[in-house]
Design an enzyme around this catalytic site. Structure first.
Site, PDB file in Angstrom:
ATOM      1  N   ALA A  66       0.826  -1.215   0.000  1.00 27.01           N
ATOM      2  CA  ALA A  66       0.000   0.000   0.000  1.00 27.01           C
ATOM      3  C   ALA A  66       0.856   1.259   0.000  1.00 27.01           C
ATOM      4  CB  ALA A  66      -0.911  -0.013   1.240  1.00 27.01           C
ATOM      5  N   ASP A  67       2.156   1.097   0.157  1.00 26.72           N
ATOM      6  CA  ASP A  67       3.029   2.265   0.296  1.00 26.72           C
ATOM      7  C   ASP A  67       2.970   3.163  -0.942  1.00 26.72           C
ATOM      8  OD1 ASP A  67       5.529   3.533   1.706  1.00 26.72           O
ATOM      9  OD2 ASP A  67       6.046   3.322  -0.406  1.00 26.72           O
ATOM     10  N   ILE A  68       2.769   4.431  -0.695  1.00 34.81           N
ATOM     11  CA  ILE A  68       2.596   5.379  -1.798  1.00 34.81           C
ATOM     12  C   ILE A  68       3.882   5.537  -2.608  1.00 34.81           C
ATOM     13  CG2 ILE A  68       3.158   7.530  -0.542  1.00 34.81           C
ATOM     14  CD1 ILE A  68       0.125   7.162  -2.776  1.00 34.81           C
TER      15      ILE A  68
END
Length: 298
Positions: A246-248
């Site tokens: 999910a890390d941007i």
DNA sequence: GGCCAGGCTAGCA
DNA sequence: TGCTAGCATGGC
């Protein structure tokens, strides 16, 4: 004075590895006369260490004499922190034929993860960094260290030591708000430190647990979500197969690598990551580095 | 000036 | 159980 030389296992580029430290870890590492200088704790005793590369080993110098037991401890700490025993050969074999990641990985050959000095330090820094751009996050971390950490004199200069849980536990929420922490973040950082001090959270016990067990144990803590635990496992404990889907930043990096307009979804990122198991931590790490060393565009 | 940052919680449906 | 406003401010 004490001097050590620590040889790595496998391909290792100190140039690549230290580049990130002077760029992103300014509160911990300083450059002085071609050496990296930082503080470390051996047991409870803070010392200043100077680090440089001899051409085939990491050289370490300490301005005082250490006992044999302390020397052994320091060796262990540094080998772990600088991932000196992580042989990336299988990772390179795995990724070499990858049409998308192959090149960016080759360009960073020998780049290793440098761990934080302790899981506690990693957790605090990760919580502070949540949702902030890295530059501002670095400012907040430095301010936190400045108001609560011990000072150490080294070659006529004052070095800061990352605060202990007890030192942060003593702060008030308002202390951190004055440093431009938001109220909640101030609570997360101080409450977590108080939990460590009163023994309700024992970070030393994490080492023997699996990744999934650590996620289960840490998730109920306020301020600690999945991303934070993944960063703890990667940068605090050196676990090799983490993939914060999910890390941007990771999603932006993949968008750039694959030249797509839209960021890939969390699900797509997770699927891509499967190809790089059991080296996903290094795939993420190289992608993050790729993102931070290429200009922002489109 | 506006939107996004290497997220997470609390409150609401 | 799932969705989203709000957070505090810097950087682009």
């Amino acid at each position: 004075m004490t001097r050590l030389e620590l040889a790595p296992t496998g391909i290792y580029s100190f140039e690549e590895t230290s580049r990130r430290l002077t760029q992103f870890e300014k509160s911990a590492y300083q450059e002085r006369d071609g050496r990296l200088v930082r503080t470390l704790c051996i047991g409870a005793k803070p010392i200043a260490v100077e680090l440089w590369w001899t051409g085939n080993a990491l050289a370490v110098e300490i301005g005082e004499d250490l006992s044999p037991i302390e020397m052994e401890e320091l060796t262990k700490i540094l080998r772990r922190m600088f991932s000196l025993d992580v042989d990336l050969t299988p990772f390179y074999h795995r990724i070499d034929g990858d049409p998308d990641l192959g090149q960016l990985v080759r360009e960073r050959r020998g780049l290793h993860v440098v761990l934080d000095a302790s899981p506690y330090e990693c957790l605090i820094k990760t919580i502070v960094s949540q949702q902030l751009n890295l530059s501002f996050a670095g400012t907040l971390i430095r301010r936190l260290i400045e108001i609560s950490g011990e000072r150490l004199s080294h070659r006529g200069e004052e070095l800061l030591v990352f605060p202990t849980p007890a030192q942060i536990a003593k702060l008030s929420y308002e202390d951190l708000q004055q440093l431009q922490f938001n109220r909640r973040k101030a609570e997360y950082v101080i409450d977590l430190s108080r939990n460590v001090v009163d023994g309700s959270l024992d970070l030393g016990k994490l080492e023997s647990l699996s990744d999934d067990e650590i996620v289960k144990k840490m998730l109920p803590l306020r301020g600690v979500g999945r991303w934070t635990i993944e960063c703890l496992l990667l940068f605090g404990m050196g676990r090799p197969d983490l993939f914060p889907a999910a890390d941007i930043g990771l999603r932006n990096a993949l968008r750039k690598v694959y030249g797509t307009v839209e960021q890939p979804s969390e699900e797509e990122v997770r699927r891509l990551g499967e190809a790089w198991s059991p080296w996903r931590s290094y795939a993420v790490f190289y992608l993050w580095d790729y993102l931070s060393t290429t200009k922002k565009s489109s």
